[in-house]
Design an enzyme around this catalytic site. Structure first.
Site, PDB file in Angstrom:
ATOM      1  N   LYS A   1       0.865  -1.174   0.000  1.00 59.01           N
ATOM      2  CA  LYS A   1       0.000   0.000   0.000  1.00 59.01           C
ATOM      3  C   LYS A   1       0.904   1.227   0.000  1.00 59.01           C
ATOM      4  CE  LYS A   1      -3.886   1.734   2.859  1.00 59.01           C
ATOM      5  NZ  LYS A   1      -4.697   1.424   4.067  1.00 59.01           N
TER       6      LYS A   1
ATOM      7  N   SER B   1      -9.611   1.358   3.116  1.00 56.36           N
ATOM      8  CA  SER B   1      -8.754   2.177   2.294  1.00 56.36           C
ATOM      9  C   SER B   1      -7.697   1.405   1.507  1.00 56.36           C
ATOM     10  CB  SER B   1      -8.054   3.227   3.159  1.00 56.36           C
ATOM     11  OG  SER B   1      -7.190   2.608   4.088  1.00 56.36           O
TER      12      SER B   1
ATOM     13  N   SER C   1      -9.751  -1.165   7.168  1.00 53.99           N
ATOM     14  CA  SER C   1      -9.153  -0.878   5.860  1.00 53.99           C
ATOM     15  C   SER C   1      -8.457  -2.053   5.190  1.00 53.99           C
ATOM     16  CB  SER C   1      -8.164   0.292   5.973  1.00 53.99           C
ATOM     17  OG  SER C   1      -8.873   1.502   6.003  1.00 53.99           O
TER      18      SER C   1
END
Lengths: 461, 96
Positions: free
Chosen positions: A68, A143, A167
Site C-alpha cells: 500500500k 482504504s 481498511s
C-alpha cells in the site's frame, strides 16, 4: 488463485527475472483497475537478477509483492495517494518491507488507497479510485483497495495494507481474498504513514490462509523503532483446537445487513458446527456505539498526526504565499482531499477546549466499556464471528455524497480496532450477481495464530 | 442537534491550519454538522466512574539501551526532501 508456493515453483522452473517480468506485465495489463499508483520496476528487476545470481536468498527469494502506498519503500515515491506527498521519495524503508526484502521478496509496485488511508472505498485517492477486481463499475473497498484488488487479480500472491478501522478487512471481503488485521502491536509500523496511532495496524492480503501465516511470521515482532510493538508472540499453530466455542455477534446480524451477506455468514456458521465447533448467538451491546467512538478518537488522533504536513520540511509547499499562516493554510488546502479536511476538522473540534470532556474523554471511556464487553465474551467464547461489512462491493460514486453513509461500511470492523483485537476477513462465497462476500473471525488479544488455524481448517469446506 | 455555523467552520479551519475555498466551506458546514450529530450518540452512555482507555497494549515505560540507533539516513538525504534548503538548513519564504 496463485499461491506463494505456485510462484516459487515457477521461479525454480524458470527464473526470478521471468516471474517478476511476468508480474510487471500483468500489472500493466490490469492498469484500468487502477490498483497501483507506481511500479518499482527498475529496482524489482535488479533484485530479481540478484536472486538468479544467488546474491539474494531467503524464504521468499524472488517472490513479487505489492505494498500500500503509505509504506515507505524504495523504487518509487511514497504518496499516501495524496498531492501532499505526490513526489515524496522515501529516505528509508518500513520495517515490514525491510523484513520481507531480507527474505528475498521483491516489491513490484505501490498500491492505491484513500488519501492518507481516510476512507472505505479508495474513492478518496487524489489520483482516482481503484475498481473492484470482480466488477469494474464497483469499488474495491478501502482504504487498502489497491492492495486487495491487485491480489485478487493474481498479479502478485500477496500484498501489504494497513487497517485503522477496517481498511484491510473490508476490501478483502469486497475482492474475495484473505485479509488479516493482526493484534495491535504485533507488527512494527515504523515507516508507515501514521493515521490514528492507537488503532493503526499493518497486515496482509493473500489468496489463502497459509500464505498469510507465512508473511505474518516474517514481518511480526518487536521493533526498537516502534515502541508500541509487543514482545514476539506470533507462532503458527499447526492444528486447530477441536470443539471451539464461537459466538455469533447478534448486533452485526441485523436487518440493515444485506440478506446475501447474512446468508454467507450463516452458511459458514453451519460449516463450523459440522466441523465440531459450537456456535451460539451472543450480544455485544456496545457495538451500537463503536462507530461513534471511532469517529471521535480517530479524527482526534489523525488531526494531530497530520499536523506534520506543513510544507516546511518535506512534501508539497504552496507557491506565492506572503505569510506563515498562508504557507500552512494553502499547502494543506492543496495537499489534502476533502475527506482529510473533514476528519482533521472533526478532530480539532472534539479536542478543542469546552468540547474535550463531552467528546474525546467520553469516547475513551466508552471504549473501556466496549473492551469490557469483549473481555466478558471471551471468558465464555474462544472466538467471535460476524459479517465484515453490511454489503458486498457497492457502485462507484454510490456513497461519495454522504460521509456518514460511507462511514457505515466500517460499522462491523471498528469495534475490534478500538479494542486492539485480531480480526480476519475470509472469503465465504459470492452474491447471486457474482460479487465476493467475506466473513469476519475475531479473537482475543494475541490470539492471531489460533484464529488463523481455525480459518485454515475451514478452507475448502 | 449540534448546529455548525459558517463561522464555526472558519474557526475549525483556522485551528487546523486549512485555508478553504468558499465552495468547500458550504459542503463542510453540512458534513460536520451531520457527523457531530451522529457522534453525539455517545452522550446517551453513562460513563460515571469509568476509566478512559488511551491505549490497548498495557505496555508502560518501554526501555531500550541508551545507544544511537542507526537509521541509515544522512542529514543530506533528509534535507534533500525539503522544498528548499541552503547551508544545511531548511529554507522558508520570508514571512515577517
Amino acid at each position: 488463485m496463485t499461491t506463494i508456493s505456485d510462484i516459487q515453483k515457477k521461479i525454480k522452473s524458470s527464473s526470478a527475472r521471468a516471474v517478476v517480468e511476468n508480474a510487471l506485465r500483468l500489472a500493466r495489463d490490469n492498469e484500468d483497475y487502477h490498483a497501483l499508483l507506481n511500479l518499482t520496476e527498475e529496482r524489482a528487476l535488479k533484485r530479481a537478477d540478484e536472486v538468479d545470481e544467488g546474491k539474494i536468498t531467503g524464504k521468499l527469494a524472488g517472490v513479487p509483492f505489492v505494498v500500500k502506498d503509505n509504506f515507505l519503500a524504495f523504487g518509487a515515491p511514497t504518496t499516501a495517494a495524496s498531492k501532499m506527498l505526490e513526489k515524496f521519495d522515501a529516505p528509508l524503508q518500513a520495517t515490514a518491507v525491510e523484513k520481507l526484502e531480507a527474505e528475498g521478496a521483491i516489491c513490484i509496485g505501490k498500491a492505491n488507497l484513500d488519501a492518507f488511508a481516510h476512507g472505505g472505498s479508495t474513492e478518496n485517492s487524489a489520483f482516482g479510485p481503484t475498481k473492484n477486481a470482480f466488477d469494474k463499475t464497483r469499488v474495491a473497498g478501502g482504504s487498502s483497495g489497491g492492495s486487495a484488488a491487485i491480489t485478487a487479480l493474481d498479479v502478485v500472491p500477496f500484498a501489504l495494507g494497513s487497517d485503522t478501522g477496517g481498511s484491510i478487512r473490508e476490501p478483502a471481503s469486497f475482492n474475495g481474498v484473505v485479509g488479516v488485521k493482526p493484534t495491535y502491536g504485533m507488527i512494527s509500523r515504523y515507516g508507515v504513514v501514521a493515521m490514528a496511532s492507537s488503532t493503526d495496524v499493518i497486515g496482509t492480503f493473500t489468496t489463502n490462509i497459509a500464505d498469510a501465516e507465512m508473511i505474518l511470521q516474517i514481518i511480526s515482532g518487536r521493533d526498537d523503532r516502534d515502541m508500541t510493538t509487543l514482545p514476539d508472540f506470533f507462532e503458527i499453530q499447526s492444528d486447530v483446537k477441536p470443539g471451539l466455542r464461537i459466538g455469533l455477534v447478534n448486533d452485526f446480524m441485523t436487518k440493515d445487513v444485506d440478506p446475501e451477506v447474512l446468508a454467507r455468514v450463516n452458511e459458514y456458521v453451519e460449516k463450523l458446527r459440522a466441523s465440531g465447533h459450537t456456535v451460539e448467538a451472543v450480544d455485544l451491546p456496545m457495538a451500537e456505539y463503536s462507530l461513534a467512538i471511532y469517529y471521535i478518537i480517530v479524527p482526534a488522533e489523525l488531526s494531530s498526526n497530520l499536523a506534520r504536513y506543513d510544507g516546511i520540511r518535506y512534501g508539497h509547499r504552496a507557491e506565492g504565499v506572503m505569510t506563515l499562516a498562508e504557507l500552512y493554510g494553502r499547502t494543506r488546502d492543496e495537499g489534502f482531499v476533502t475527506e482529510n479536511k473533514r476528519r482533521i476538522m472533526i478532530g480539532s473540534y472534539v479536542l478543542s477546549s469546552g468540547f474535550f470532556d463531552a467528546y474525546y474523554l467520553q469516547a475513551q471511556k466508552a471504549r473501556t466499556l466496549l473492551i469490557n464487553e469483549f473481555n466478558e465474551l471471551f471468558k465464555k467464547y474462544d472466538m467471535l464471528i460476524g459479517p465484515v461489512a453490511p454489503t458486498s462491493a457497492f457502485k462507484l460514486g454510490e456513497n461519495t455524497a454522504d460521509p456518514i453513509k460511507m462511514y457505515m461500511c466500517d460499522i462491523m470492523t471498528v469495534a475490534t480496532s478500538l479494542a486492539g483485537l485480531p480480526a480476519i476477513s475470509v472469503p465465504a462465497g459470492n452474491s447471486e450477481s457474482g460479487l465476493p462476500i467475506g466473513v469476519q473471525l475475531m479473537g482475543p488479544y494475541r490470539s492471531d495464530a489460533s484464529l488463523l488455524a481455525l480459518a485454515r481448517s475451514m478452507e475448502n469446506k | 442537534m449540534t448546529q455548525i455555523t459558517r463561522d464555526d467552520v472558519l474557526h475549525l479551519a483556522q485551528l487546523s491550519s486549512l485555508e478553504l475555498s468558499d465552495s468547500e466551506i458550504t459542503g463542510l458546514q453540512a458534513d460536520l454538522g451531520n457527523i457531530l450529530n451522529y457522534i453525539n450518540k455517545l452522550s446517551e452512555l453513562d460513563t460515571k466512574d469509568v476509566e478512559p482507555t488511551y491505549q490497548v497494549t498495557g505496555l508502560q515505560n518501554v526501555w531500550r539501551d541508551d545507544t544511537v540507533i542507526n537509521y541509515g539516513v544522512t542529514r543530506e538525504e533528509l534535507l534533500a526532501r525539503a522544498p528548499e534548503s541552503v547551508d544545511f538548513q531548511v529554507k522558508v519564504p520570508k514571512v515577517l
